[in-house]
Write a protein that holds these residues in place. Structure first.
Motif, short mmCIF file in Angstrom:
data_model
loop_
_atom_site.label_atom_id
_atom_site.label_comp_id
_atom_site.label_asym_id
_atom_site.label_seq_id
_atom_site.Cartn_x
_atom_site.Cartn_y
_atom_site.Cartn_z
N GLU A 290 5.05 -2.23 10.72
CA GLU A 290 4.63 -2.65 9.36
C GLU A 290 3.13 -2.48 9.19
O GLU A 290 2.65 -1.97 8.19
CB GLU A 290 5.03 -4.12 9.10
CG GLU A 290 6.53 -4.33 8.90
CD GLU A 290 7.10 -3.53 7.72
OE1 GLU A 290 6.40 -3.38 6.70
OE2 GLU A 290 8.24 -3.03 7.82
N GLN A 291 2.39 -2.94 10.22
CA GLN A 291 0.92 -2.83 10.14
C GLN A 291 0.49 -1.37 10.10
O GLN A 291 -0.42 -1.00 9.37
CB GLN A 291 0.26 -3.51 11.35
CG GLN A 291 0.37 -5.03 11.35
CD GLN A 291 1.57 -5.52 12.13
OE1 GLN A 291 2.63 -4.87 12.17
NE2 GLN A 291 1.44 -6.68 12.73
N LYS A 293 2.31 1.24 9.10
CA LYS A 293 2.78 1.86 7.84
C LYS A 293 1.88 1.47 6.67
O LYS A 293 1.58 2.27 5.79
CB LYS A 293 4.22 1.38 7.59
CG LYS A 293 4.85 1.93 6.36
CD LYS A 293 6.15 1.20 6.07
CE LYS A 293 6.21 0.86 4.60
NZ LYS A 293 7.14 -0.16 4.24
N ASN A 294 1.46 0.20 6.66
CA ASN A 294 0.69 -0.30 5.52
C ASN A 294 -0.82 -0.22 5.73
O ASN A 294 -1.58 -0.71 4.89
CB ASN A 294 1.06 -1.76 5.23
CG ASN A 294 2.53 -1.86 4.83
OD1 ASN A 294 3.04 -1.00 4.11
ND2 ASN A 294 3.23 -2.87 5.33
N PRO A 296 -4.44 0.44 5.41
CA PRO A 296 -5.21 1.14 4.37
C PRO A 296 -5.98 2.31 4.96
O PRO A 296 -6.30 3.28 4.27
CB PRO A 296 -6.18 0.07 3.85
CG PRO A 296 -6.10 -1.09 4.78
CD PRO A 296 -4.87 -0.94 5.64
N CYS A 321 1.61 11.21 7.29
CA CYS A 321 1.75 9.80 6.91
C CYS A 321 1.01 9.45 5.63
O CYS A 321 1.18 8.34 5.11
CB CYS A 321 1.24 8.88 8.02
SG CYS A 321 1.85 9.30 9.64
N ILE A 323 -2.03 8.57 5.27
CA ILE A 323 -2.94 7.44 5.48
C ILE A 323 -4.32 8.05 5.77
O ILE A 323 -4.42 8.97 6.58
CB ILE A 323 -2.49 6.58 6.71
CG1 ILE A 323 -1.10 6.01 6.49
CG2 ILE A 323 -3.50 5.45 6.98
CD1 ILE A 323 -0.51 5.33 7.72
N GLY A 343 -6.53 -5.26 8.02
CA GLY A 343 -5.39 -4.34 8.00
C GLY A 343 -5.70 -2.97 8.59
O GLY A 343 -4.79 -2.20 8.89
N LYS A 425 7.89 5.43 6.82
CA LYS A 425 7.21 5.26 5.53
C LYS A 425 7.82 6.13 4.43
O LYS A 425 7.58 5.92 3.25
CB LYS A 425 5.74 5.69 5.75
CG LYS A 425 4.76 5.03 4.85
CD LYS A 425 3.33 5.40 5.19
CE LYS A 425 2.49 4.96 3.99
NZ LYS A 425 1.16 5.48 4.00
N THR A 427 7.21 9.39 4.08
CA THR A 427 6.26 10.41 3.59
C THR A 427 6.61 11.80 4.12
O THR A 427 5.84 12.74 3.96
CB THR A 427 4.82 10.03 4.00
OG1 THR A 427 4.83 9.62 5.36
CG2 THR A 427 4.25 8.93 3.13
#
Ligand code: G6P
Length: 611
Positions: A290-291, A293-294, A296, A321, A323, A343, A425, A427
């Motif tokens: 989760e961390q 994938k999310n 920033p 991804c 990111i 994050g 994710k 993507t």
């Protein structure tokens, strides 16, 4: 940086310490020495490699059941006999070896000089040792207590090991920031910077933590913190075979490690990547999915070759991804005032897991709330322990100073991490995901194919070995590979080499191009291919000599280049694992053609535990 080894037990200490030093020579090799207790404290040291120390000691009575040894990579004071370790205290009773840097040594030295201490070397180590002696005399306390008091005042990183002629049955060691492993035998103990000098004798080891002191007798091990409280040692079983740290018939560790890559990449994928079911099993990623994938932003922190792996990962993660990724030199990151937001995920890449700059940089980011994900080769290393999560590269011990198999294993792990995040994710399309998994699966075999071109690469190495400069150019995923190729050549052959993005070459390096400049193009078939063909034309128009790494199906560059090296076709995401292989071989064979010590290039060290 610097290798340290020690033994206490019923056997002769000298042969064990000497062999240990040879195994640790990759950490530094400008001088070495040993201290033994043989009717009093005896210290022998010599400028140069361990073999020179060994030769100087032939015929000497070296009997002792306790011994310490050191192989040095100079920080304070030039490589010389007198700056070599072990150092002896002013009263001639204690010998000490040290790996690390005592940052406040100048202040301590002044204090001691005022008290009349004189120094025989330029090292920070001798300062610390005399500081310990001074505390012992002033406080009328034992050596252990004096060490504890001294270390509370010391700023810097260290592993120190001491023997004392008044306590001939005890070795004392302490650690902060530099690695230290204790081997637990039957009625004997071993100490070393890593497990390689130990595995021959025992597989039971204890990794000493920062701010811990080890007090070892042949049949007793006591661990304490600097507050004099006992700590229960955590004994682990080593998962390492002796064969893995020997040359196994090859001339050098570097070439052995280059040729191991089909296996090491396979080992890295094994049990993780299943191209049939489309699964990537990596618990370190899963636990933080989760961390990840999310996130920033992902910040990649590393040094040297590991930093180049980070650059490839930047392209791969951003592509797959979506990111934003930034890649930082650890040494720059740690000294500026970096912005780390809640994050943000830090990926720390390190073969050794001990690089001081990387370790401090991630600690700094951790203080600011970042999640640390380590991509490391050495299990249980300092960076591994400082990370929240991560994935090991499973490349086995890398001993050649220039990193090769660790790099491709880092690329394999980073690509799997990116694929897993992208899949989770959403993507990446399922079709592309499945395609890339099967491309990954084929890499070990394709690397084996790339390794078959050795004779051609040897010929190219001979042809260009006297060049003064080399330029390495690549675009996209192959740009970091150009940087890595240039770094390998510099490290191994001492030829100046520069890596550049192929298009950026027009803004400077093109001025260097003439008929004497070999230009290595990493130009496998990818989305930048047409562009790089134009860059090759630009070099040819200025009479530069072009050596090109190309894909099998290439028909264009094949005719343009002066020399070609062919690698199997692969998707551009995984291609760097292939295109780097000939560049590793090229630097190796240039080094060999120039009769250089490729496993121990001058001034370098495998594990840089000083900043
Ligand atoms: C040294 C080695 C390099 C390595 C770099 C980073 O410079 O000679 O081969 O890439 O350190 O080391 P790490 O262990 O952190 O990957």
């Amino acid at each position: 940086m610097c290798g340290i080894v020690a033994y206490i037990g019923p056997r002769e200490a000298y042969p064990i310490v000497l062999k240990g030093l040879k195994r640790l020579e990759y950490r530094g090799y400008d001088s070495s020495g040993v201290a033994l207790l043989n009717g009093g404290l005896k210290v022998y040291k010599k400028k140069g490699k361990v073999a020179e120390l060994e030769e100087s000691l032939i015929g000497k009575d070296l009997h002792s059941n306790i011994g310490i040894g050191h192989t040095r990579w100079a920080t304070h004071g030039e490589p010389s006999d007198r700056n070599a370790h072990p150092h002896m205290s002013a009263n001639g009773k204690i010998a000490m070896i040290h790996n690390g840097i005592i940052e406040n040594y100048a202040q301590l030295k002044q204090e001691l000089q005022k008290k009349g201490y004189q120094f025989k070397s330029d090292t920070d180590t001798e300062v610390l040792l005399n500081f310990i002696q001074d505390i012992q005399e002033n406080n009328n306390c034992g050596l252990e207590e004096a060490i504890r008091i001294a270390l509370r005042r010391v700023v810097g990183a260290y592993v120190i090991i001491l023997i004392d002629q008044d306590n001939p049955d005890t070795i004392i060691a302490a650690r902060k920031g530099s690695p230290l492993v204790i081997g637990v035998g039957k009625g004997e103990h071993f100490l070393a910077s890593d497990a390689s000098p130990i595995i021959e004798y025992t597989k039971e080891v204890v990794y000493v933590n920062d701010y811990e002191l080890a007090i070892l007798k042949a049949d007793e091990m006591i661990l304490k913190n600097l507050g004099n409280e006992k700590i229960t040692p955590y004994i682990q079983k080593l998962d390492l075979e002796l064969a893995a740290i020997e040359k196994g018939g090859y001339d050098h560790f570097m070439i052995k490690e280059i040729f191991e890559q089909p296996h090491t990449i396979h080992d890295c994928l094994r049990g993780r990547l299943d191209a049939t079911t489309g699964t990537i099993t990596m618990s370190g990623v899963q636990n933080y999915i989760e961390q990840l994938k999310n996130a920033p932003r992902i910040l990649i922190i590393a040094c040297g070759t590991s930093w180049h792996a980070g650059l490839v990962a930047e392209y791969v993660i951003e592509e797959l991804c979506r990111i934003p990724v930034e890649v930082e030199y650890a040494s720059e990151f740690r000294y500026r005032n970096p912005i780390v937001n809640k994050g943000d995920v830090i990926i720390a890449i390190s073969q050794s897991g001990e690089t001081a700059d990387t370790l401090v940089a991630i600690e700094k980011a951790k203080e600011q709330g970042a999640i640390i994900f380590g991509i490391l080769n050495v299990v249980g290393s300092s960076i591994a322990r400082a990370s929240h999560s991560g994935a090991y590269t499973h490349a086995g011990p890398e001993i050649g100073v220039a990193s090769t198999k660790a790099f491709t294993a880092q690329l394999a792990v980073l690509t799997m991490v990116a694929l897993k995040i992208a899949h989770y994710k959403g993507t990446i399309s399922n079709e592309r995901y499945m395609h890339l998994l099967s491309e990954m699966n084929e890499i070990p075999e394709k690397v084996a194919t790339a390794l078959k071109d050795t004779d051609n690469i040897k010929r190219i190495a001979e042809k260009y070995k006297d060049a003064k400069d080399f330029l390495y150019l690549g675009r996209g995923y192959n740009f970091p590979i150009a940087l890595e190729g240039a770094l390998k050549l510099k490290e191994i052959s001492y030829i100046h080499a520069e890596g550049y993005p192929a298009a950026e070459m027009k803004h400077g390096p093109i001025a260097l191009v003439d008929e004497n400049l070999p230009v290595v193009f990493v130009a496998t078939k990818d989305s930048y291919y047409e562009k790089i063909v134009s860059n090759i034309q630009e070099i040819k128009a200025r009479k530069g000599k072009v050596i090109a790494v190309i894909s099998e199906s290439d028909e264009v560059i094949r005719d343009l280049a002066d020399d070609i090296i062919v690698v199997p076709e692969a998707d551009e995401i995984v291609a760097p694992m292939l295109s780097v292989i000939p560049l590793q071989l090229l630097s190796y064979y240039v080094g060999v053609a120039k009769d250089l010590d490729v496993d121990k290039p001058r001034n370098l060290a495998k594990s840089v535990t000083v900043e």
